[in-house]
Write an enzyme that holds these catalytic residues in place. Structure first.
Site, short mmCIF file in Angstrom:
data_model
loop_
_atom_site.label_atom_id
_atom_site.label_comp_id
_atom_site.label_asym_id
_atom_site.label_seq_id
_atom_site.Cartn_x
_atom_site.Cartn_y
_atom_site.Cartn_z
N THR A 53 0.83 -1.20 0.00
CA THR A 53 0.00 0.00 0.00
C THR A 53 0.86 1.25 0.00
OG1 THR A 53 -1.62 -1.25 1.30
CG2 THR A 53 -1.92 1.14 1.15
N GLU A 73 9.57 -6.49 -4.58
CA GLU A 73 8.34 -7.12 -4.07
C GLU A 73 8.43 -8.62 -4.23
OE1 GLU A 73 5.08 -8.55 -2.68
OE2 GLU A 73 5.55 -6.42 -2.39
N ALA A 74 8.13 -9.34 -3.15
CA ALA A 74 8.23 -10.80 -3.17
C ALA A 74 7.15 -11.45 -4.02
CB ALA A 74 8.17 -11.34 -1.74
N MET A 144 -11.59 -3.43 1.40
CA MET A 144 -11.75 -2.21 0.61
C MET A 144 -12.38 -1.03 1.34
SD MET A 144 -12.67 -3.96 -3.08
CE MET A 144 -13.33 -5.47 -2.38
N TRP A 553 -7.45 -7.34 10.97
CA TRP A 553 -6.31 -7.13 10.07
C TRP A 553 -5.85 -5.67 10.07
CZ3 TRP A 553 -10.58 -10.10 8.70
CH2 TRP A 553 -10.36 -11.48 8.69
N HIS A 554 -5.85 -5.05 11.26
CA HIS A 554 -5.43 -3.66 11.39
C HIS A 554 -4.27 -3.52 12.37
CE1 HIS A 554 -9.75 -2.26 10.12
NE2 HIS A 554 -9.05 -2.76 9.11
N ALA A 588 2.29 0.69 7.93
CA ALA A 588 1.50 0.71 9.16
C ALA A 588 2.33 0.47 10.41
CB ALA A 588 0.38 -0.33 9.08
N GLN A 600 -6.54 2.15 6.13
CA GLN A 600 -6.06 2.21 4.75
C GLN A 600 -5.89 3.66 4.26
OE1 GLN A 600 -7.09 0.29 0.41
NE2 GLN A 600 -8.81 0.53 1.79
#
Length: 618
Positions: A53, A73-74, A144, A553-554, A588, A600
């Site tokens: 992100t 990026e993996a 989203m 998931w934060h 984050a 987000q």
């Protein structure tokens, strides 16, 4: 967690052929092949580790300035690696990538497949914590929801780091710079009792696409009928409809959310927005399917990154800076592997110490949520997608007019500070801790959701959830070896502070109050499904929460931003890592504390702000 395997199998082939997203991705991965260099030593002004992100925002903005930039990026492109499940909004809540259980379906193409340590505060459970391993990172697999935190939250951030540039007024230009709002399409939404108002002044919506940020923010083109009933139930307990939305610096009441979807109902991620624009307009180089293993130093000066593509290991050198943007779990891991972190940890693994920073991997704050469920006779997103008789119709709606259930990820949430009656049972300590939060910061979030019904008049299993927004519990991230091949050790610390348990208990009771609202009696079917009538005492409720709470998931704050390393901070207000030079962390992990609600939008704004800081320092 419901995995709509049958729906996916039936719809997948036609979507793959019919939906325009596939042609767009094919164009990005073939016509700009020069943007994807061959593996081998190379030098750039800036090396960005992590194409998630924040990482793609940073990389795109630096590249647009004329600097030479590479991003490591993996993962690959989620649109081709995982197709419908990551691009079609209707699949967001049934995506198996998000399965929050110990034994989860492995999907290594887009997920890091992290498994937490056993959580003593959550009945000793280990939980799969999804994290995006793909271009776009977790913006490619999240649900989203897009909204901003409160004005006082950002002032608290400014105070914590000793710099006013994190206040609401200072950050608002970066929220505008990062995104473009498309107003709701009322004919497509076309649902009784689901109209709303919002504040368009806090978004860029210029007719010129180039004048706004590349991230697309919009409203779903379909409204879940069950959510209209949840809005009534929440209003009945005092969580009334919000009239301006959640992007103006206020989080109070309930509203339909803005979402990171395009007007034609495709997920908008940092990859499909920022990266797509950068590949078309700049010389940005992308090393995808490439794993960063260590940040390299000359003394305390970051000089580059050791990376591996396939079986080849090589070095990407940075003439100006390395920017680490690997996420809340992997950024602390990479710092530790590179010699930055608590000295005791580094010494125990024979990793040479570059900077003794006690805060690396500490301070993990992870909001949790849990739900109360009841049978309903209302149609819903879940019941529509699970109904074989509806498949042809809803698929045609999506492909032809970008509307119907496939076009929506849901999107009705509410926020509140616990009302006086709910606060009465809180201990003095918990009440005191909550009193330290700013007056406009909510304590609980409510989420409206649904699962497919079970028959017998139950069309939908309604799911009303509560989130403990400001956890006082603390977890951590560390490493077990000096190798990137070993996953980070994640302890989420759930419910380790009794204050969180008290807030959770109060929030659970609020959920039941909403379910018992008179207005729902017309559509409820049967007794409470989960946890059921047998769970009544405080002890039983808390036991249920410990056994069933999951992450939203934060997770945040594992490389917290602050005024000094001595106080446990890892980066300063410019995201520069203390004790070293030419290294920043932007994701984050640098949030100083958990943002209320969904972070987000804040991460996009943060990345835009730090990109400006980097260019100002250049």
């Amino acid at each position: 967690m419901v995995i709509l395997g049958g729906v996916i199998a039936r719809a997948g082939a036609l979507l793959a052929l019919a939906h325009p997203v596939w042609a767009l991705v094919s164009q990005r991965t073939t016509s700009v092949s020069s943007s994807f260099p061959a593996a081998g030593n190379a030098s750039y002004d800036y090396v960005v580790v992590g194409g998630g992100t924040a990482g793609l925002v940073i990389a795109a903005r630096l590249a647009a300035s004329g600097a030479s930039v590479s991003v490591v990026e993996a993962g690959g492109f989620y649109e081709t690696d995982f197709t419908n499940l990551t691009t079609v909004p209707g699949y967001a809540f049934s995506d198996p990538v998000l399965a929050p259980v110990e034994f989860f379906p492995p999907i290594p193409a887009v997920d890091w497949e992290l498994l937490s340590e056993a959580q003593p505060g959550a009945n000793g459970r280990k939980v799969h914590y999804a994290a995006g391993k793909t271009l776009g990172g977790s913006s490619a697999i999240n649900t989203m929801c897009y909204h901003r935190a409160t004005k006082s939250t950002y002032q608290r951030w400014a105070d914590a780091v000793g710099n006013p540039s994190y206040s609401w007024n200072a950050l608002l230009p970066y929220f505008l710079k990062s995104s473009r709002l498309t107003p709701p399409n009322w004919p497509k939404r076309n649902t009784p009792n689901a109209t709303f108002s919002y504040d368009p002044t806090v978004f860029c919506s210029s007719p010129s696409a180039a004048a706004c940020g590349p991230l697309q923010v919009s409203y779903a083109n379909w409204v879940d009928p069950t959510n209209t009933w949840f809005s009534v139930a929440l209003a009945a307990i005092g969580v009334v409809k919000n009239t301006i939305g959640f992007n103006s610096g206020f989080l109070s009441g309930a509203a339909y959310t803005t979402e990171t979807i395009t007007p034609d109902a495709i997920r908008s991620s940092s990859e499909s927005s920022y990266l797509a624009r950068a590949l078309a307009q700049t010389t940005l180089k992308v090393y995808n399917r490439t794993q960063a293993s260590k940040i390299l130093f000359s003394g305390t000066k970051a000089t580059g990154v050791s990376v591996t593509t396939g079986s080849l290991t090589y070095v990407l050198s940075a003439r100006k800076e390395v920017i680490l943007s690997a996420g809340v779990f992997h950024s602390p891991q990479l710092l530790l592997l590179s010699g930055i972190g608590p000295q005791a940890t580094l010494d125990s693994l024979s990793i040479p110490v570059v900077a003794n920073l006690s805060g690396v991997g500490q301070n993990l704050q992870d909001p949790i949520f849990f739900s109360v469920q009841n049978g309903l006779q209302t149609p819903s997103l879940a019941s529509e997608l699970a109904d074989p008789a509806r498949q042809a119709t809803i698929l045609q709606q999506y492909v032809s007019t970008q509307s119907g259930p496939f076009s929506s990820a849901g999107g009705y949430i509410g926020f509140e500070k616990l009302p006086p009656a709910a606060r009465a049972a809180l201990s003095p300590r918990t009440a005191s801790l909550l009193a330290t939060l700013p007056a406009d910061v909510p304590e609980v979030e409510y989420l409206a959701g649904s699962f497919a019904g079970t028959g017998g008049g139950v069309t939908t299993i309604g799911d009303l959830s509560a989130v403990v927004l400001n956890p006082f519990s603390r977890g951590s991230v560390t490493i077990s070896s000096a190798s990137i091949a070993d996953k980070p050790v994640v302890d989420m610390g759930w419910l380790s502070d009794p204050a969180d348990a008290e807030v959770a208990l109060a929030a659970f009771k609020r959920l039941r109050q909403a379910w018992n609202a008179t207005a729902l009696s017309a559509v409820k079917v049967g007794p409470e499904v989960r946890p059921g009538a047998a769970v009544q005492s405080d002890a039983d409720i808390l036991s249920f929460i410990r056994a069933n709470a999951i992450q939203i998931w934060h997770a945040s704050a594992t490389n917290a931003m602050g005024k000094s390393a001595a106080a446990g901070a890892v980066v300063d207000w410019r995201a520069k890592v203390f004790g070293v030079n030419r290294l920043r962390v932007v994701d984050a992990s640098v949030l100083p504390f958990a943002m209320p609600g969904h972070p987000q939008a804040t991460i996009y704004a943060l990345a835009e702000k730090i990109a400006d800081c980097i260019l100002a320092d250049a």
